[in-house]
Design a protein around this motif. Structure first.
Motif, PDB file in Angstrom:
ATOM      1  N   ALA A 100     117.741 -15.694  64.088  1.00  0.00           N
ATOM      2  CA  ALA A 100     116.620 -14.853  64.505  1.00  0.00           C
ATOM      3  C   ALA A 100     116.713 -13.441  63.934  1.00  0.00           C
ATOM      4  CB  ALA A 100     116.558 -14.798  66.035  1.00  0.00           C
ATOM      5  N   GLU A 101     117.904 -13.035  63.530  1.00  0.00           N
ATOM      6  CA  GLU A 101     118.094 -11.686  63.000  1.00  0.00           C
ATOM      7  C   GLU A 101     117.599 -11.541  61.564  1.00  0.00           C
ATOM      8  OE1 GLU A 101     122.256 -11.137  63.320  1.00  0.00           O
ATOM      9  OE2 GLU A 101     122.305 -11.229  65.515  1.00  0.00           O
ATOM     10  N   HIS A 102     117.286 -12.645  60.911  1.00  0.00           N
ATOM     11  CA  HIS A 102     116.918 -12.607  59.499  1.00  0.00           C
ATOM     12  C   HIS A 102     115.414 -12.744  59.311  1.00  0.00           C
ATOM     13  CE1 HIS A 102     121.192 -13.667  59.347  1.00  0.00           C
ATOM     14  NE2 HIS A 102     121.201 -13.274  58.082  1.00  0.00           N
ATOM     15  N   SER A 103     114.847 -11.900  58.458  1.00  0.00           N
ATOM     16  CA  SER A 103     113.451 -12.033  58.067  1.00  0.00           C
ATOM     17  C   SER A 103     113.343 -13.104  56.983  1.00  0.00           C
ATOM     18  CB  SER A 103     112.923 -10.708  57.518  1.00  0.00           C
ATOM     19  OG  SER A 103     113.576 -10.387  56.297  1.00  0.00           O
ATOM     20  N   ASP A 104     112.123 -13.473  56.654  1.00  0.00           N
ATOM     21  CA  ASP A 104     111.927 -14.450  55.577  1.00  0.00           C
ATOM     22  C   ASP A 104     112.565 -13.952  54.282  1.00  0.00           C
ATOM     23  OD1 ASP A 104     110.375 -15.468  57.588  1.00  0.00           O
ATOM     24  OD2 ASP A 104     108.618 -15.842  56.343  1.00  0.00           O
ATOM     25  N   GLU A 105     112.338 -12.687  53.964  1.00  0.00           N
ATOM     26  CA  GLU A 105     112.864 -12.107  52.722  1.00  0.00           C
ATOM     27  C   GLU A 105     114.381 -12.125  52.701  1.00  0.00           C
ATOM     28  OE1 GLU A 105     110.553 -10.751  54.662  1.00  0.00           O
ATOM     29  OE2 GLU A 105     108.821 -11.164  53.370  1.00  0.00           O
ATOM     30  N   GLN A 106     115.001 -11.832  53.855  1.00  0.00           N
ATOM     31  CA  GLN A 106     116.460 -11.824  53.918  1.00  0.00           C
ATOM     32  C   GLN A 106     117.035 -13.225  53.727  1.00  0.00           C
ATOM     33  OE1 GLN A 106     116.734  -9.925  57.777  1.00  0.00           O
ATOM     34  NE2 GLN A 106     117.561  -8.038  56.871  1.00  0.00           N
ATOM     35  N   LEU A 107     116.381 -14.226  54.315  1.00  0.00           N
ATOM     36  CA  LEU A 107     116.853 -15.604  54.162  1.00  0.00           C
ATOM     37  C   LEU A 107     116.743 -16.060  52.712  1.00  0.00           C
ATOM     38  CD1 LEU A 107     115.342 -17.253  57.379  1.00  0.00           C
ATOM     39  CD2 LEU A 107     117.752 -16.790  56.928  1.00  0.00           C
ATOM     40  N   LEU A 108     115.657 -15.657  52.072  1.00  0.00           N
ATOM     41  CA  LEU A 108     115.449 -16.046  50.678  1.00  0.00           C
ATOM     42  C   LEU A 108     116.338 -15.265  49.714  1.00  0.00           C
ATOM     43  CD1 LEU A 108     111.563 -16.402  50.758  1.00  0.00           C
ATOM     44  CD2 LEU A 108     113.220 -18.259  50.501  1.00  0.00           C
ATOM     45  N   SER A 109     116.954 -14.182  50.218  1.00  0.00           N
ATOM     46  CA  SER A 109     117.811 -13.339  49.373  1.00  0.00           C
ATOM     47  C   SER A 109     119.289 -13.529  49.658  1.00  0.00           C
ATOM     48  CB  SER A 109     117.439 -11.863  49.559  1.00  0.00           C
ATOM     49  OG  SER A 109     116.090 -11.643  49.204  1.00  0.00           O
ATOM     50  N   LEU A 110     119.641 -14.526  50.467  1.00  0.00           N
ATOM     51  CA  LEU A 110     121.055 -14.785  50.761  1.00  0.00           C
ATOM     52  C   LEU A 110     121.795 -15.126  49.465  1.00  0.00           C
ATOM     53  CD1 LEU A 110     120.715 -16.964  54.003  1.00  0.00           C
ATOM     54  CD2 LEU A 110     121.750 -14.683  53.853  1.00  0.00           C
ATOM     55  N   ILE A 136     114.132 -30.826  46.499  1.00  0.00           N
ATOM     56  CA  ILE A 136     112.760 -30.432  46.814  1.00  0.00           C
ATOM     57  C   ILE A 136     111.882 -31.610  47.234  1.00  0.00           C
ATOM     58  CG2 ILE A 136     111.841 -30.581  44.462  1.00  0.00           C
ATOM     59  CD1 ILE A 136     110.320 -27.918  45.175  1.00  0.00           C
ATOM     60  N   GLY A 137     112.180 -32.811  46.724  1.00  0.00           N
ATOM     61  CA  GLY A 137     111.410 -33.977  47.143  1.00  0.00           C
ATOM     62  C   GLY A 137     111.565 -34.236  48.629  1.00  0.00           C
ATOM     63  N   GLU A 138     112.803 -34.188  49.128  1.00  0.00           N
ATOM     64  CA  GLU A 138     113.055 -34.387  50.549  1.00  0.00           C
ATOM     65  C   GLU A 138     112.455 -33.251  51.372  1.00  0.00           C
ATOM     66  OE1 GLU A 138     116.800 -35.084  53.665  1.00  0.00           O
ATOM     67  OE2 GLU A 138     117.164 -34.892  51.505  1.00  0.00           O
ATOM     68  N   VAL A 139     112.562 -32.032  50.860  1.00  0.00           N
ATOM     69  CA  VAL A 139     112.010 -30.872  51.567  1.00  0.00           C
ATOM     70  C   VAL A 139     110.502 -31.019  51.741  1.00  0.00           C
ATOM     71  CG1 VAL A 139     111.556 -28.394  51.385  1.00  0.00           C
ATOM     72  CG2 VAL A 139     113.837 -29.291  50.882  1.00  0.00           C
ATOM     73  N   LEU A 140     109.817 -31.424  50.681  1.00  0.00           N
ATOM     74  CA  LEU A 140     108.366 -31.599  50.761  1.00  0.00           C
ATOM     75  C   LEU A 140     107.999 -32.756  51.681  1.00  0.00           C
ATOM     76  CD1 LEU A 140     107.401 -31.074  47.011  1.00  0.00           C
ATOM     77  CD2 LEU A 140     106.873 -29.541  48.912  1.00  0.00           C
ATOM     78  N   ILE A 161     110.698 -24.542  51.377  1.00  0.00           N
ATOM     79  CA  ILE A 161     110.034 -24.854  50.106  1.00  0.00           C
ATOM     80  C   ILE A 161     110.253 -23.727  49.097  1.00  0.00           C
ATOM     81  CG2 ILE A 161     107.802 -25.233  48.990  1.00  0.00           C
ATOM     82  CD1 ILE A 161     106.901 -26.606  51.599  1.00  0.00           C
ATOM     83  N   LYS A 162     110.094 -22.487  49.557  1.00  0.00           N
ATOM     84  CA  LYS A 162     110.288 -21.340  48.654  1.00  0.00           C
ATOM     85  C   LYS A 162     111.729 -21.264  48.161  1.00  0.00           C
ATOM     86  CE  LYS A 162     106.650 -18.401  50.606  1.00  0.00           C
ATOM     87  NZ  LYS A 162     106.351 -17.161  51.383  1.00  0.00           N
ATOM     88  N   LEU A 163     112.690 -21.557  49.046  1.00  0.00           N
ATOM     89  CA  LEU A 163     114.100 -21.515  48.666  1.00  0.00           C
ATOM     90  C   LEU A 163     114.413 -22.598  47.630  1.00  0.00           C
ATOM     91  CD1 LEU A 163     116.893 -20.263  49.131  1.00  0.00           C
ATOM     92  CD2 LEU A 163     117.238 -21.931  50.978  1.00  0.00           C
ATOM     93  N   ALA A 164     113.899 -23.812  47.869  1.00  0.00           N
ATOM     94  CA  ALA A 164     114.137 -24.902  46.921  1.00  0.00           C
ATOM     95  C   ALA A 164     113.557 -24.567  45.551  1.00  0.00           C
ATOM     96  CB  ALA A 164     113.538 -26.198  47.460  1.00  0.00           C
ATOM     97  N   GLU A 165     112.375 -23.957  45.551  1.00  0.00           N
ATOM     98  CA  GLU A 165     111.748 -23.585  44.275  1.00  0.00           C
ATOM     99  C   GLU A 165     112.511 -22.451  43.593  1.00  0.00           C
ATOM    100  OE1 GLU A 165     107.802 -22.751  45.588  1.00  0.00           O
ATOM    101  OE2 GLU A 165     107.129 -24.835  45.407  1.00  0.00           O
ATOM    102  N   SER A 180     120.627 -26.186  51.297  1.00  0.00           N
ATOM    103  CA  SER A 180     120.245 -25.295  52.397  1.00  0.00           C
ATOM    104  C   SER A 180     118.761 -25.443  52.704  1.00  0.00           C
ATOM    105  CB  SER A 180     120.542 -23.837  52.030  1.00  0.00           C
ATOM    106  OG  SER A 180     121.918 -23.638  51.825  1.00  0.00           O
ATOM    107  N   SER A 181     117.967 -25.707  51.673  1.00  0.00           N
ATOM    108  CA  SER A 181     116.530 -25.908  51.886  1.00  0.00           C
ATOM    109  C   SER A 181     116.287 -27.143  52.752  1.00  0.00           C
ATOM    110  CB  SER A 181     115.794 -26.029  50.549  1.00  0.00           C
ATOM    111  OG  SER A 181     116.263 -27.137  49.802  1.00  0.00           O
ATOM    112  N   VAL A 182     117.138 -28.160  52.606  1.00  0.00           N
ATOM    113  CA  VAL A 182     117.040 -29.348  53.451  1.00  0.00           C
ATOM    114  C   VAL A 182     117.369 -28.977  54.895  1.00  0.00           C
ATOM    115  CG1 VAL A 182     117.962 -31.653  53.896  1.00  0.00           C
ATOM    116  CG2 VAL A 182     117.597 -30.895  51.538  1.00  0.00           C
ATOM    117  N   GLY A 183     118.416 -28.171  55.075  1.00  0.00           N
ATOM    118  CA  GLY A 183     118.774 -27.729  56.429  1.00  0.00           C
ATOM    119  C   GLY A 183     117.656 -26.944  57.083  1.00  0.00           C
TER     120      GLY A 183
END
Length: 391
Positions: free
Chosen positions: A3-13, A103-107, A91-95, A63-66
């Protein structure tokens, strides 16, 4: 922690580089399907471990699957907006990581959450993309999962039954050629529903050594140990019985299904909202026949669930909510309110391009008019229902 992470922070890990951690993520990912079909109550634990590993040790394609499974879990718990958020992040992380293998499983998984937010008719495009990725990387299991989801989405979107049958014929043959038994067993109940709705059909593929329109003893035994399959089998039988107005059969199936529906399941599927919708219609039907208030109470719970869905997507669920409310008013003998809700359900289904549910709403309105002593008013509804079912 999450919960402490924004979308941008998660995508920037940072990217995960530790080989031991990467192997752990691979192991956790591969346990998901097994747990889903055998021990669904343990699946969230594996999902949460994948998310925690990613936060602590960096992200990988898995991680995108998780994240997408976590989003599905949240949506299953009732928080669809939060679940949808994590699907989009996944989806954004997988891309971003060019995670072709994931990405197939993620979608595929993400599409099932999208079906509660975006127009159902458009979700099939996402499923087709997941199928293409699965085939591109040689992931037979993910490709077959996508084919199954494609047929389910096509059926509940109201595609013409002959086209749905043709799609499932091809899907079953493909699954059989790859010996993907788990997905064959998940597909067969829907296929038999399609055949029942079409009528007598001789052209059916031979699957598992027998005609695919006949349930085998092997299937029955396997459904006893697979909770998800058990639920799918019972619901499809319940649905067919309801559509053909076989009351005694439906009542017995509803009693059995009620116990099955409460079994643990922690991944949301597009078909689950249909379980709520048709379950609610059936509960109100049985309540009227028996005057047993416990069935009415079940129907009211279905209305509350459908209202929460409609808050996320009026396109997909408004007409379904209206029809459930019409059946509720029918039970309560609130004639004028019932008429308004039936007409609203018909109009909403038409506006949102659910022709099969427009037909159903017309049919149920016709039954309502007949049982309310307005036989002449019933005929136009039945005629329109017949016309729409043929479309």
């Amino acid at each position: 922690m999450l919960a402490e992470h924004s979308d941008e922070q998660l995508l920037s890990l940072p990217v995960m580089t530790d080989r031991t951690k990467l192997m752990a993520m691979k192991f956790l990912s591969r346990t998901q399907t097994c747990l889903l079909h055998t021990k669904p109550e343990f699946q969230p634990k594996a999902t949460l471990h994948m998310v925690q590993y990613s936060l602590r040790h960096g992200v990988s394609g898995l991680s995108s699957v998780g994240f997408v499974l976590y989003g599905s879990f949240l949506a299953c718990l009732g928080d669809i907006p939060a679940g949808y958020r994590y699907v989009k992040i996944a989806i954004k992380l997988a891309e971003k990581l060019n995670a072709i293998g994931s990405i197939g499983e993620v979608l595929a998984v993400g599409s099932q959450v999208m079906g509660y937010v975006e127009p159902l008719q458009s979700v099939n495009e996402v499923i087709v993309r997941s199928l293409e990725y699965g085939l591109a990387v040689g992931s037979v299991s993910n490709a077959m999962l996508s084919r199954l989801m494609n047929t389910v989405c096509a059926f509940w979107s109201g595609n013409h039954l002959s086209l749905v049958k043709s799609t499932v014929d091809d899907t079953l043959r493909l699954m059989s050629s790859h010996s993907t038994l788990v997905w064959i067993l998940q597909t067969l109940p829907l296929y038999r529903t399609v055949l029942a709705m079409i009528g007598n059909v001789d052209d059916v593929p031979i699957i598992l050594g027998s005609r695919s329109d006949i349930e085998t003893e092997k299937e029955r035994k396997m459904s006893e140990t697979n909770l998800h399959l058990l639920k799918v089998v019972h619901f499809n039988k319940l649905f067919v019985g309801f559509m053909f107005r076989r009351y005694d059969e439906v009542k017995q199936l509803a009693i059995a299904y009620d116990a099955i529906a409460s079994l643990p399941f922690n991944t949301i599927l597009i078909s689950h909202c249909m379980h709520v919708f048709y379950g609610g219609l059936i509960y109100f039907w049985i309540a009227r026949k028996t005057m047993d208030v416990s069935w009415f109470d079940r129907g009211e719970k279905a209305i509350e669930k459908m209202r929460s869905y409609a808050d996320c997507s009026s396109w997909n669920f408004q007409n379904k909510l209206f029809l459930l409310q019409a059946e509720q008013c029918f039970y309560l003998e609130d004639i004028e309110s019932a008429k308004r809700f039936y007409d609203a359900a018909i109009l909403s289904a038409k506006e949102h391009k659910f022709v099969h549910e427009e037909a159903l709403a017309c049919e149920l309105a016709g039954h309502f008019m007949l049982e309310s002593g307005e036989g002449r008013a019933a005929l136009p509804y039945f005629l329109l229902a017949q016309k729409k079912y043929r479309e």
